[in-house]
Scaffold this active site. Structure first.
Site, PDB file in Angstrom:
ATOM      1  N   GLU A   1       0.833  -1.372   0.132  1.00  0.00           N
ATOM      2  CA  GLU A   1       0.040  -0.030   0.241  1.00  0.00           C
ATOM      3  C   GLU A   1       1.103   1.822  -0.186  1.00  0.00           C
ATOM      4  O   GLU A   1       2.277   1.268   0.623  1.00  0.00           O
ATOM      5  CB  GLU A   1      -0.611  -0.166   0.948  1.00  0.00           C
TER       6      GLU A   1
ATOM      7  N   GLU B   1     -13.532   5.560   0.264  1.00  0.00           N
ATOM      8  CA  GLU B   1     -14.560   4.524   0.676  1.00  0.00           C
ATOM      9  C   GLU B   1     -15.096   4.811   1.607  1.00  0.00           C
ATOM     10  O   GLU B   1     -15.124   5.720   2.829  1.00  0.00           O
ATOM     11  CB  GLU B   1     -13.842   3.113   1.050  1.00  0.00           C
TER      12      GLU B   1
ATOM     13  N   LYS C   1     -14.730   4.135   5.482  1.00  0.00           N
ATOM     14  CA  LYS C   1     -14.286   3.913   6.451  1.00  0.00           C
ATOM     15  C   LYS C   1     -14.221   5.209   7.982  1.00  0.00           C
ATOM     16  O   LYS C   1     -14.202   6.346   7.738  1.00  0.00           O
ATOM     17  CB  LYS C   1     -12.554   4.629   5.898  1.00  0.00           C
TER      18      LYS C   1
ATOM     19  N   GLU D   1      -8.932   9.652   5.232  1.00  0.00           N
ATOM     20  CA  GLU D   1      -8.872   7.902   5.763  1.00  0.00           C
ATOM     21  C   GLU D   1     -10.183   7.591   4.605  1.00  0.00           C
ATOM     22  O   GLU D   1     -10.300   6.799   3.589  1.00  0.00           O
ATOM     23  CB  GLU D   1      -9.449   6.995   6.932  1.00  0.00           C
TER      24      GLU D   1
END
Length: 389
Positions: free
Chosen positions: A266, A320, A323, A329
């Protein structure tokens, strides 16, 4: 009717555009496909998107059967995951074998599955109870794969936070936290035995966010800067990510191993953040990922491993919305859930939006929603040009 010279000019234009399209569409990189959201497109639409991007490697955090089935016969290679809360269960061979028979065997004939990541950032977890189960679970999953004849086809590893490093600078002094040695030493021994990569989630963004007045923004964004020189090796670093990778190599070497490859599972940069999240902007996310993809395309190695091209999975495919944590985030995605790019990575003309009931991106989808090759659009343009000469 077109003259011979006109036809030759058109043919030359066609070949030039063909080569350009090939170069643009030929960029390959790995990407993380997270699904902590309630507004994401269906896996079949995601398969279309990634096919248009020529992304050939995808990392999941689970083994979602809908995703694996949607990518059947797609030539996309998958890394799938076993969650931290399932680690203890995976230390029992029968359970591990059942998991593989349910989540791997039904799909592996049509969908390429090359790796299982057992746990994510377990050694950086607030739940210390998971740590003792990590290596036993990895070994048991590998044994289950062996029993099913899949151990040569599917690798076993785990992914770590960069926070497992006690020292990261200079890179040559990289070392793990001493209290993690009881877990990392057997893990490294096992991974060397089965020849699987050591995965690290590395985010230079966090270093800048934590000390924006001390960390050079250009250094973390791969922009021109003076860089840093390791006083021991005299190796020069022009970006933080490469320094972090080499620090991990040094930490592994300090534990007796030079036979393990480090890969980045990542890395990314948020396009939006809270007021106290320095650097979390659309511009910085654009710069970071664009420069990163250029270096991937160039097959660069790090200063300490110049002959080993960096191997990276970008985080993440989509924003997203569910999250937890700060705003950043929820804003690492290259795409919004509706299929539009958060920012251009230099491939704007060849990144189709996902077909939806609200419309399509002109020129890249037919009226029926079938994707049209960008190069086909070029061909139509040239044919129109020829007909009007």
């Amino acid at each position: 009717m077109a003259s011979s010279s006109s036809l030759l000019r058109a043919l030359f234009l066609l070949l030039s555009l063909s080569d350009s399209a090939t170069q643009i569409l030929g960029l390959e990189f790995g990407i993380n496909y997270g699904q902590i959201a309630d507004d994401l497109p269906s896996p079949s639409r995601v398969a279309t998107l990634l096919g248009s991007l020529n992304v050939s490697r995808v990392k999941l955090y689970d083994a979602d059967p809908n995703v694996l089935q949607a990518f059947s016969n797609s030539n996309v290679d998958f890394i799938i995951g076993i969650g931290n809360d399932n680690l203890q269960n995976m230390t029992i061979l029968a359970n591990a074998q059942d998991w593989i028979q349910q989540h791997v065997q039904p799909y592996i004939g049509q969908t390429q599955i090359s790796c299982i990541v057992v746990g994510n950032e377990v050694l950086n977890s607030s739940n210390n109870q998971w740590m003792p189960y990590l290596v036993p679970a990895m070994k048991t999953v590998y044994s289950a794969l062996s029993n099913l004849g899949l151990n040569k086809q599917v690798a076993v590893t785990t992914a770590h936070s960069l926070n497992i490093l006690a020292t990261s600078y200079p890179p040559s002094a990289g070392s793990f936290w001493p209290n993690l040695a009881q877990y990392l030493q057997p893990l490294l021994n096992f991974q060397a035995q089965i020849n699987t990569p050591f995965l690290i989630n590395a985010y230079p963004y966090f270093a800048y966010k934590g000390s924006p007045s001390e960390v050079s923004l250009n250094y973390v964004l791969f922009q021109p800067n003076e860089g840093l020189t390791d006083p021991v090796t005299n190796l020069h670093y022009d970006n933080m990510l490469y320094a972090q990778i080499d620090a991990v190599y040094s930490a592994i070497k300090a534990m007796g191993h030079t036979d393990i490859t480090v890969r980045i599972s990542e890395t990314g940069w948020p396009s939006k953040g809270d007021d106290d999240e320095a650097g979390a902007t659309l511009e910085n996310a654009h710069i970071y990922n664009e420069n990163l993809l250029q270096r991937i395309e160039q097959k660069q190695g790090t200063p300490a491993k110049p002959s080993v091209p960096i191997d990276i999975y970008v985080f993440a495919l989509f924003n997203e919305n569910l999250k937890p944590g700060p705003t950043s985030e929820r804003n690492y995605g290259l795409y919004y859930p509706d299929g539009t790019p958060v920012y251009s990575l230099g491939l704007q003309g060849y990144l189709p939006e996902l077909y939806s009931a609200t419309g399509t991106r002109p020129g890249l989808y037919s009226a029926t929603g079938t994707r049209v090759s960008p190069f086909s659009v070029v061909l139509v343009s040239i044919m129109t040009f020829l007909m009007n000469i």
